[in-house]
Design an enzyme around this catalytic site. Sequence first.
Site, PDB file in Angstrom:
ATOM      1  N   SER A 339       0.819  -1.204   0.000  1.00  0.00           N
ATOM      2  CA  SER A 339       0.000   0.000   0.000  1.00  0.00           C
ATOM      3  C   SER A 339       0.855   1.256   0.000  1.00  0.00           C
ATOM      4  O   SER A 339       1.833   1.353   0.739  1.00  0.00           O
ATOM      5  CB  SER A 339      -0.921   0.010   1.228  1.00  0.00           C
ATOM      6  OG  SER A 339      -1.693   1.183   1.252  1.00  0.00           O
ATOM      7  N   ASP A 340       0.458   2.187  -0.836  1.00  0.00           N
ATOM      8  CA  ASP A 340       1.006   3.529  -0.728  1.00  0.00           C
ATOM      9  C   ASP A 340       0.493   4.141   0.576  1.00  0.00           C
ATOM     10  O   ASP A 340      -0.573   3.761   1.070  1.00  0.00           O
ATOM     11  CB  ASP A 340       0.543   4.359  -1.932  1.00  0.00           C
ATOM     12  CG  ASP A 340       1.126   5.760  -1.943  1.00  0.00           C
ATOM     13  OD1 ASP A 340       2.266   5.917  -1.502  1.00  0.00           O
ATOM     14  OD2 ASP A 340       0.421   6.680  -2.376  1.00  0.00           O
ATOM     15  N   LYS A 341       1.234   5.057   1.141  1.00  0.00           N
ATOM     16  CA  LYS A 341       0.809   5.682   2.403  1.00  0.00           C
ATOM     17  C   LYS A 341      -0.119   6.856   2.138  1.00  0.00           C
ATOM     18  O   LYS A 341      -1.266   6.878   2.583  1.00  0.00           O
ATOM     19  CB  LYS A 341       2.024   6.159   3.203  1.00  0.00           C
ATOM     20  CG  LYS A 341       1.635   6.930   4.490  1.00  0.00           C
ATOM     21  CD  LYS A 341       2.853   7.485   5.197  1.00  0.00           C
ATOM     22  CE  LYS A 341       3.433   8.669   4.466  1.00  0.00           C
ATOM     23  NZ  LYS A 341       2.547   9.878   4.512  1.00  0.00           N
ATOM     24  N   THR A 342       0.396   7.824   1.413  1.00  0.00           N
ATOM     25  CA  THR A 342      -0.302   9.100   1.260  1.00  0.00           C
ATOM     26  C   THR A 342      -1.542   8.935   0.397  1.00  0.00           C
ATOM     27  O   THR A 342      -1.464   8.541  -0.762  1.00  0.00           O
ATOM     28  CB  THR A 342       0.638  10.143   0.633  1.00  0.00           C
ATOM     29  OG1 THR A 342       1.820  10.223   1.408  1.00  0.00           O
ATOM     30  CG2 THR A 342      -0.029  11.496   0.572  1.00  0.00           C
ATOM     31  N   THR A 344      -3.926   6.775   0.830  1.00  0.00           N
ATOM     32  CA  THR A 344      -4.466   5.421   0.865  1.00  0.00           C
ATOM     33  C   THR A 344      -4.647   4.969   2.306  1.00  0.00           C
ATOM     34  O   THR A 344      -5.758   4.773   2.777  1.00  0.00           O
ATOM     35  CB  THR A 344      -3.537   4.446   0.118  1.00  0.00           C
ATOM     36  OG1 THR A 344      -3.258   4.960  -1.184  1.00  0.00           O
ATOM     37  CG2 THR A 344      -4.172   3.073   0.004  1.00  0.00           C
TER      38      THR A 344
END
Length: 914
Positions: A339-342, A344
């Site tokens: 997963s991307d952080k920003t 998501t």
Amino acid sequence: MNQSVANQKQTAFPEAAWHTQSVEMTMDLLGTSSLGLADTEVLNRQKTYGPNRLTPPKRRGALIRFLLQFHNMLIYVLLVSATITGIMGHLVDTGVILGVVVINAIIGYLQEGKAESALNAIRNMLSEHATVIRNGEREIILSESLVPGDVVVIASGDKVPADVRIIESRNLRVDESALTGESVPVEKSTAPVATEASLGDRTCLAFSGSLVSYGFATCVVVATGDRSEIGRIGNMLANVEQLSTPLLNQVADFGRKLTYAILAFSVFTFVIGSVWRGYAMKDMFMMAVALAVAAIPEGLPALMTITLALGVQRMARQNAIVRRLPSVETLGSVTVICSDKTGTLTKNEMTVQMAVTADKVFSVSGVGYAPEGGFRLNEENVSHHNHPELMEISRAALLCNDARLHQKDERWVLDGDPTEGALLSMALKAGIDPIAEHGALPRSDVIPFESEYRFMATLHHDHHGAGIIYVKGAPERLLDMCSMQNSTNGEQPLDRPYWEQRIQEAAGAGQRTLAIAAGKIDSSRHQLQFSDVEQNLTLLALFGIIDPPREEAIAAVQKCHAAGINVKMITGDHAETARVIGERLGIGNGKPALIGSQLEQMDDRELSEVVRNVDVFARASPEHKLRLVQALQANGDITAMTGDGVNDAPALKRADVGLAMGLKGTEAAKEASEIVLADDNFATIASAVEEGRTIYDNLKKSILFILPTNGGESLIVIAAIIFDLILPITSVQILWINMATSVTLGIALGFETSEGDVMQRPPRASDDPLLSAFLGWRILFVSILMMLGALGLFLWELDRGSSVESARTIAVSVVIVAEIFYLFSCRHLYRSSLSIEGIFGNRFVLGAIGTLIVMQLLFTYAPFMQNLFGSTALNAGQWLEVVGVGALIFLATEAEKAMQRWRLGRKPQLRQTP
């Protein structure tokens, strides 16, 4: 400088190294000056570099794309089936089968071209116009005519038209989240940076397609078109191999094995009949054809497509929009979610989480710009009415602010800087009325934020003429400007060690810090000077600001872990921020994040080992994300990748399932993905995984249901040949059974709901066959039961003197009724179906049975059906025999399930799929 020299120098310093060069060296290497390029030089360079746009992908013709949809083993089986029925003269059946094939091909054709669409989306990110200086004059041109060496001007609100090196700037901040994953706009400068600086740290460059959020700058173009960073990502995306889904691999393998088995049985039948029994070769050929027709599950592709489509509809209701049908099931088999952080795991909305005064530390709840949440002190909720200092610092945060928050489609939208948006949201949580406060203390003057001063100051006067100054900025800068601090006991001398300790604590929590102060000014002054704010200010508060994890994402990560799915966070943000967010989400256990520069030092073998144990990756470029996905796949993992930026597109395409954000995601990310999350919520992924597992369960139930029909029919034909009997069921009657049951009863199983333990199972292995040994045994067992029941009643009727037509009608009815009873048993593979829930728990099952009963009555009694299929009417006694055989088959199947539960030590309430 002539063109050849310029080209030689650009070759000596390729695009990746421009961030290491000084302004003077950059201008010299590109053969340009502050006056820009001359028109003749522009024309020469346009010939050399081409237009500033991305090269469109090579496309296959529409006919070739459509014909390739038939390149599938199961489709070949259907085409063979259609050919056979055509040879036999059953043109209606041939048309039905070909219709199924064409529908599947159309669906595949419409899903084709995803990579091309992704590249189109990337091209749409490029700016259409640019402000350029040529021949010493400023003009606005089409961006595609830019060349390396052009001098361009960018300002707040502009899209950067090409990759540029900044040569002069004034408070320039650029939103690069779509390229780097950085949570907040990046402050730019003219100073070169180290060679090893990651993309997000190249502060002297601005990249094509990014957005100027504040300030302005003069820049020189260093890369255009495919040579730009966004073009490089587009080329990477075009070259990424897209993997087939596990389900498609399983279906292809199943189709091959089924084809070989059908051919083997047909040849076996032909040889046995013609050699052993001495039948004429022409008659035996037709017998072999009848066997092939019986064995081919004509309705299986349509059944699988419908089951997947039903899952798509259910997922859509949970905000997961499926763009590629087989990915519905693939999501249920993933072992790792990257997963991307920003945007998501977080909302990509900065939030004040801590407000520190001279004697209190308030925590602030809520996530994002929506003014939902409150304040806590010593772990207890507090009202802002009882803490005047909260009102004071919230008022200061509101007034010393240029951002605006407003609602749009039930969402809070920010116009302005994300950090200022966080302060506005906090002020609204404190009950501040923006209109009233701005009316009571209108702004008289402002010192805008500048990077060299690192603060912003505003002057306000009330309606009595009294003036007040509010200043916000970097804490270390404001500490130098303050001599006092505000507390519940009034103003006190500044306790600098206290504030420095709080700053360190906030940094340790991954928070960005911002301080706010106030100062007095003579009521007659209506203009601010730097001398008014350089000293003797009173420090009001320190804010800890972060883009925090979504609260629902924390629960979703736990749910994924319980389901045996590992969650890894891959972000372009800073390592410490990634570590802190990961720890709060339950990802990485607080271990240091692996950064992109470390990843670059590893070969593929080392990286494959590292990804087993590291769950948080920071400062990751598009190449890093792609390598991480490939390393996980090399370890045998089925990967899902989430993201929202163009930097995520290559990894989204390469992953087994790409999941893009629907609200804030770029079109490039959406087009490269299989599934789009309409609510940008990681929690939706957990629900979609559960739905994917349910869909796979239902697919296996459908296959387990439909194949015994074909198996029973095949055994009936083989038995007739071996024992020299009249064929109990004709080829056209076989087609009737297959199509009637698959389009009614088989579809009903697609509506089965999730089992209670579906998210407590570990993910299934990617190499698990579509049919396990257990399911193969169940299919054989039920096939034998159906063969014995149908063949037994057929011979019984002939022995009693009934006509062949009547005996065949009974044989067909036995298979149909046995399928009805078997459908109830298939609802639970291990659990008993002898219950109210097992019989009445799925209304679609009851509706399908009712429909099939009507169809079978028409088959038996309607004259046109009798003429078409060679059927005849049955009496009540014959129907009782048929229903009795079906009930016996149901009870035998339930007894076998009970033996399986006993053998495996399973309890009735345990999971129903192996």
